[in-house]
Motif scaffolding. Structure first.
Motif, short mmCIF file in Angstrom:
data_model
loop_
_atom_site.label_atom_id
_atom_site.label_comp_id
_atom_site.label_asym_id
_atom_site.label_seq_id
_atom_site.Cartn_x
_atom_site.Cartn_y
_atom_site.Cartn_z
N UNK A 76 0.83 -1.22 -0.13
CA UNK A 76 -0.11 0.00 -0.02
C UNK A 76 0.82 1.24 0.01
N UNK A 77 2.09 1.08 -0.29
CA UNK A 77 3.05 2.43 -0.55
C UNK A 77 3.28 2.64 -1.76
N UNK A 78 3.07 3.85 -2.50
CA UNK A 78 3.41 4.15 -3.80
C UNK A 78 4.83 3.65 -4.00
N UNK A 79 5.18 2.86 -5.20
CA UNK A 79 6.42 2.32 -5.47
C UNK A 79 7.50 3.25 -5.42
N UNK A 80 7.40 4.42 -5.86
CA UNK A 80 8.67 5.38 -5.95
C UNK A 80 9.03 5.83 -4.49
N UNK A 81 7.95 5.97 -3.80
CA UNK A 81 8.11 6.51 -2.29
C UNK A 81 8.80 5.22 -1.66
N UNK A 82 8.40 4.04 -1.82
CA UNK A 82 8.90 2.86 -1.07
C UNK A 82 10.26 2.72 -1.65
N UNK A 83 10.78 2.90 -2.89
CA UNK A 83 12.12 2.56 -3.36
C UNK A 83 13.02 4.09 -2.65
N UNK A 84 12.36 5.16 -2.90
CA UNK A 84 13.27 6.36 -2.50
C UNK A 84 13.15 6.17 -1.02
N UNK A 85 12.48 5.96 -0.14
CA UNK A 85 12.75 5.61 1.50
C UNK A 85 13.90 4.99 1.27
N UNK A 86 13.81 3.56 0.52
CA UNK A 86 15.17 2.67 0.75
C UNK A 86 16.29 3.46 0.36
N UNK A 87 16.43 4.14 -0.57
CA UNK A 87 17.62 4.89 -0.91
C UNK A 87 18.01 5.90 0.21
N UNK A 88 17.11 6.55 0.95
CA UNK A 88 17.36 7.61 1.89
C UNK A 88 18.05 6.68 3.01
N UNK A 89 17.65 5.57 3.45
CA UNK A 89 18.49 4.69 4.45
C UNK A 89 19.79 4.23 4.07
N UNK A 90 19.76 3.58 2.74
CA UNK A 90 20.77 3.06 2.41
C UNK A 90 22.07 4.07 1.92
N UNK A 91 21.72 5.23 1.58
CA UNK A 91 22.54 6.13 1.23
C UNK A 91 23.14 6.78 2.49
N UNK A 92 22.28 6.72 3.54
CA UNK A 92 22.84 7.47 4.94
C UNK A 92 23.95 6.62 5.53
N UNK A 93 23.99 5.14 4.84
CA UNK A 93 25.13 4.19 5.38
C UNK A 93 26.03 4.37 4.04
N UNK A 94 25.79 4.67 2.85
CA UNK A 94 26.58 4.64 1.72
C UNK A 94 27.46 5.97 1.38
N UNK A 95 26.65 6.93 1.70
CA UNK A 95 26.96 8.34 1.10
C UNK A 95 28.56 8.65 1.38
N UNK A 96 29.06 8.48 2.46
CA UNK A 96 30.47 8.69 2.81
C UNK A 96 31.27 7.82 2.42
N UNK A 97 31.09 6.71 1.88
CA UNK A 97 32.07 5.64 1.64
C UNK A 97 33.08 5.88 0.53
N UNK A 98 32.74 6.90 -0.26
CA UNK A 98 33.56 7.16 -1.32
C UNK A 98 34.61 8.20 -0.85
#
Lengths: 275, 220
Positions: A76-98
């Motif tokens: 019941x979550x719009x698919x873009x929003x679902x994936x977008x929030x996934x990126x928000x959390x994953x990138x919190x982990x990943x964004x500083x990695x490079x």
């Protein structure tokens, strides 16, 4: 008598040194943060632009894949929003990695100031990458809201904050270790690029754990990031958590990684200063 | 004052530990104008880094009173991606100059360095002479109780050299310094004490001439 008075004097000195030490470190880190920000903006506007746009492109790409097979909603979550929030959390982990692991090498010249310690360069880049990530995430959510009218309801905002903070600290833990090893063996840096993509798929950015079989879940649950991604979505949309969900697990991994990172930093502190 | 207590410093090499300093204790008094002597590779630069607190000893401790500079000299404290101005500003922030004064100090550095519009360009575009000028200008912008000088020599044309010398002369009237230089002549003229490094030991002498004599004996 002599012993007592000497004892007092020593602790006084220690307290004063500790205070000035903390002050020194704070001003060194801020000077470094502003410097990194200036370089990041000055060197390439495109780099800054890419930081803002990259998660949105990722979201649209994976969103279109799911839309093309006829799925417009996940739990019941719009698919873009679902994936977008996934990126928000994953990138919190990943964004500083490079960015964080090269901190010591990139600031080699400035380590000639006694006020600047190797760990300060890492913390400065960590602070900057949090800023940029928050900016990129807010931009993404506002854009989605504006274009589609969908937005998270944040039923449990505290859980959202908690999972985001844990994800950034987990990222710091990993980046810290890579920084310490990578400063001595530069080939370690190459691993980051190779592991990034599979990690994203295995972290539940575009799928939900509840869409998978129990046996697949059991393997994926070893990845601490997936608990944070699903925890964030639970806090943002009230989606159901998967049976193996346990926030204690990523917390434990984060604490262990940061502890190990600091222990290794202490162990290699002489080598990290060597030119 | 800088006091070393049982300080050891070594580097791990494939052939075992290489000791730069081995269980060394001495005190550099407040008004020392100290010249450091030792053959190449004896650890003069490492000692300067220990004095200033950039590096830490493997054993023992170093007690410092008063403000002590960073090791000024060949190993430049600059980041190539930043402009001269930004490097100067960074140095100010690190030294704890207040926000209001930073602009003033930075302009002072611009005037002293005399590198024109290059001051606003990245340091990576500098010639070695310009880099040395900026380095010297930043070093002379702050007042320390003790200057740590590792081959920081006056560079550039005669005019800049004279100006540099005059500025440093003024600084040393109220401050002490510890200096490494390849020029014995320069040390002889400026120093009232000497420190001789030799195979892991360090000995301080109350007269520079005495230190020089020991040093010349050592390298024979």
């Amino acid at each position: 008598m002599l012993g007592v008075s000497r004892f007092i004097k020593v602790t006084d000195i220690n307290a004063a040194q500790l205070r000035s030490g903390a002050y020194r470190q704070r001003s060194a880190i801020w000077a470094l943060v502003f410097k990194e920000f200036k370089i990041r903006l000055g060197k390439s506007r495109i780099g800054f632009f890419w930081t803002m746009v990259e998660p949105i492109i990722g979201m649209i790409m994976f969103g279109l894949i799911r839309l093309s097979i006829g799925q417009s909603e996940v739990h019941h979550v719009p698919v873009m929003l679902f994936i977008g929030t996934g990126f928000i959390v994953f990138n919190a982990f990943r964004s500083g990695m490079n960015f964080i692991p090269n901190a010591i090498i990139a600031n080699q010249g400035l380590l000639n100031y006694p006020q600047v310690k190797p760990i300060d360069t890492i913390l400065a880049r960590f602070i900057l990458s949090i800023w940029l990530h928050l900016l990129a995430s807010s931009f993404m959510l506002l854009l989605l809201w504006w274009v589609t009218g969908d937005h998270p309801s944040f039923v449990d905002p505290l859980l959202c904050i908690q999972t985001l903070v844990l994800a950034t600290l987990l990222g710091l833990g990993v980046a810290f270790l890579i920084a310490i090893y990578g400063t001595q063996h530069e080939s370690v840096f190459k691993l980051i690029g190779i592991i990034g993509m599979p990690m994203m798929i295995l972290s539940g950015v575009m799928i939900s754990m509840n869409e998978l079989s129990a046996s697949a879940r059991q393997y994926l649950a070893w990845n601490p990031i997936i608990h944070l991604v699903e925890g964030f979505r639970h806090g943002a949309f009230g989606t159901r958590l998967f049976p193996e969900y346990d926030l204690g697990y990523p917390t434990l991994v984060t604490v262990l990684l940061l502890g190990l990172g600091y222990a290794l930093y202490y162990n290699y502190r002489f080598k990290l200063l060597m030119k | 004052m800088i006091q070393l207590e049982n300080v050891s410093k070594y580097y791990a090499t494939p052939g075992g530990r290489h000791y730069v300093l081995k269980d060394v204790s001495f005190t550099v008094p407040d008004h020392a104008q100290l010249g450091v002597l030792g053959p190449n590779g004896a650890g003069k630069s490492t000692l300067m880094r220990l004095f200033s607190g950039v590096d830490v000893p493997n054993k023992g401790r170093i007690i410092r009173t008063g403000s002590i500079s960073w090791p000024m000299g060949l190993a430049s404290s600059m980041q190539n991606a930043l402009t001269g101005k930004e490097n100067a500003r960074f140095a100010c922030q690190i030294q704890g100059i207040s926000h209001k004064q930073v602009g003033e100090v930075v302009e002072g550095i611009r005037d002293f360095a005399e590198i024109g519009k290059y001051f606003d360009m990245p340091v990576r575009t500098y010639s070695s002479g310009m880099r040395a000028r900026l380095n010297f200008a930043i070093a002379m912008a702050f007042d320390f109780n003790c200057y740590i000088i590792d081959e920081l020599t006056a560079v550039g044309d005669q005019n800049f050299k004279n100006k540099s010398r005059a500025t440093f002369e003024k600084k040393r009237q109220n401050a002490s310094f510890i200096k490494v230089s390849h020029s014995l002549e320069e040390l002889r003229a400026e120093c009232n004490m000497g420190l001789v490094l030799n195979k892991g030991s360090a000995t301080i002498y109350d007269s520079f001439a005495e230190a020089e004599e020991v040093y010349l004996q050592n390298i024979k």
